[in-house]
Design an enzyme around this catalytic site. Sequence first.
Site, PDB file in Angstrom:
ATOM      1  N   CYS A 164       0.796  -1.243   0.000  1.00 21.45           N
ATOM      2  CA  CYS A 164       0.000   0.000   0.000  1.00 21.45           C
ATOM      3  C   CYS A 164       0.818   1.278   0.000  1.00 21.45           C
ATOM      4  CB  CYS A 164      -1.005   0.051   1.124  1.00 21.45           C
ATOM      5  SG  CYS A 164      -0.689  -0.992   2.522  1.00 21.45           S
ATOM      6  N   HIS A 202      -1.827   6.709   5.011  1.00 20.97           N
ATOM      7  CA  HIS A 202      -0.703   5.766   5.153  1.00 20.97           C
ATOM      8  C   HIS A 202       0.588   6.250   4.480  1.00 20.97           C
ATOM      9  CE1 HIS A 202       0.271   1.232   5.850  1.00 20.97           C
ATOM     10  NE2 HIS A 202       0.815   2.056   6.728  1.00 20.97           N
TER      11      HIS A 202
END
Length: 593
Positions: free
Chosen positions: A84, A145
């Site tokens: 990710c 993130h």
Amino acid sequence: MYLLSKRSMLCTCFTWIICTIGLILCSANPDTATKPNFVLMMVDDLGIGDLGCYGNTSLRTPHIDRLAQEGVKLTHHIAAAPLCTPSRAAFLTGRYPIRSGMVGNGRMGVYLFSASSGGLPREEITFARVAKEQGYATALIGKWHLGLNCEDSADHCHHPSSHGFDHFYGTIMTNLRDCQPGHGSVFHHAHVHIPYKAISIGLASLALLHFKGVITVPRKVVLGVLVLIGMVMGFFQLMLYTFPNLNCFLMRGADIVEQPFISENLTQRMTNEAIEFLERNSERPFLLFFSFIQVHTALFASPRFRGQSQHGLYGDAVMEVDWSVGQIMQTLERLKLKENTLVYVTSDQGPHLEEISIHGEVHRGFSGIYRAGKSTNWEGGIRVPGILYWPGVIPAGKVIDEPTSNMDLFPMVLNLAGASLPSDRDIDGHDLLPLLQGKVKRSEHEFMFHYCNANLNAVRWHPADSTAVWKALFFTPNFYPENSSACFHTHICFCVEPFITHHDPPLLFDLSSDPSESTPLTTDTEPKFFSVLETMRAAVSHHKQSLKPVPMQFSSGNLIWKPWLQPCCSSLNQLCSCERDYQTGKSHEIQRE
Ligand SMILES: *[C@@H]1O[C@H](CO)[C@@H](O)[C@H](O)[C@H]1NC(C)=O
Ligand SMILES: *[C@@H]1O[C@H](CO)[C@@H](O)[C@H](O)[C@H]1NC(C)=O
Ligand SMILES: *[C@@H]1O[C@H](CO)[C@@H](O)[C@H](O)[C@H]1NC(C)=O
């Protein structure tokens, strides 16, 4: 002489007229033509085989399928990384994550603590920042993130607001098993590796020898060792205990509004927030990046979706995402914005195949015919859904099998927003619009490079004069989900020995005839074997020459937990916990006071 100068005068005149008309047209353009809006939706860990429009017959995703029917479906859409954090960095900047230092140089390639100092560097240009400069309202709703702070607990140097997002509602970190009680812990696996048994046996034997008088160990040493072990174990337990509060929180703008976050109805709340953003900005150009917390573990689904699918909680979560996409589309329709909005749906990388819940329920997605999944550069790790929808501009029902990348959205957004591409850096994406509209038949991606952390793992080559798509893998993970070896114990495959096997010559496939990467080619089965590899090697060295040294955002110093960076909405003795967020503006104001 005379003739020539007369002709050149005519020429000059003509050029002048053309230029003037051109100038009028060009300068009139930004004022008259409205700029298109962008709604970019990224699901977390969704497999390409989970969607009806990509061939799933048992999981119902009608809203996403409809976008594919009425727009373009990309069947060779590649995430820039199989994890990710790097994939998202590449998506936002249009550059391979190695260029921004957003790749692991050791083993870790994602952030685990909100109090780590690494993150997307400010020098990077995101499409959100450019859109904002072009007068767009910009919002990120959902997962970020990509870091938070650098020097103190509120400098927000890596926060979405430092990268062009006016509005943010979501989580700085990823959703993890540890965020929700009852889902187990990803750190449990690390815990298992601490050799408690060996340490206890060692200590016991020392004690025995000491009391038998064979050796004399000073009491201070014994005590010191015991205290040290106690501290390490205590620290570990404390970390597990405080993890949800310290790392799983919800922010609105610069404020923490829920710590830890409550996952029930979270996607519903985010959907509401997105709809409010669309309503607020329907009169001006906007860019919405909706980055779903689902379908990453710890899985959750709102009560109305629980038990609705044939695929357990995972299927329910996919259905909830699909519902949310439907809500966004309904809102665009209601606000009469559909004809002027580019909609994109994708996943950040392949499905996380190792995910089985602590009760043994399958919590992984499906990569369809593609091999393996998340954290590998087999096609299953990086071949993602790619759906683009814009009625009247992008044709309906078209399927494109040319190699494309999630980095392509960056130049596409910039071009459509009327900005020029930055000229001081390499941009690896290519504007998709000509391909989508059929103005060109071939993708501009002749070569693509696939990294596992900072290591070049594979190359893809789509030669200009051929239908072949060659893929060479320099190493492959020792990954066997069927017997849960290697990766299972580490939870995520690493890109170093002993988790990988090197190949020399590299494994070579032609994806146009073997998309599942089932049978590596040999000099017997592929006469061009060595010449193909030679071309790919030359492309690799050319690519490597274009890389400039940058600070590594995943160095140990940037990864570790730094207490002074810890964001906390309350005093520490309340363990950084805050009541749940109230969504309506009014009660939110009250809560803030
Ligand atoms: C549909 O997706 C589910 C969930 O990932 C998967 O278990 C199932 O095998 C898929 N079914 C088909 C027919 O592709
Ligand atoms: C979630 O929403 C449902 C109905 O929409 C409601 O009954 C339930 O209490 C909500 N859960 C939480 C934790 O707020
Ligand atoms: C796991 O499976 C792979 C291939 O299916 C096999 O080569 C390997 O030996 C197996 N490992 C173990 C520990 O069973």
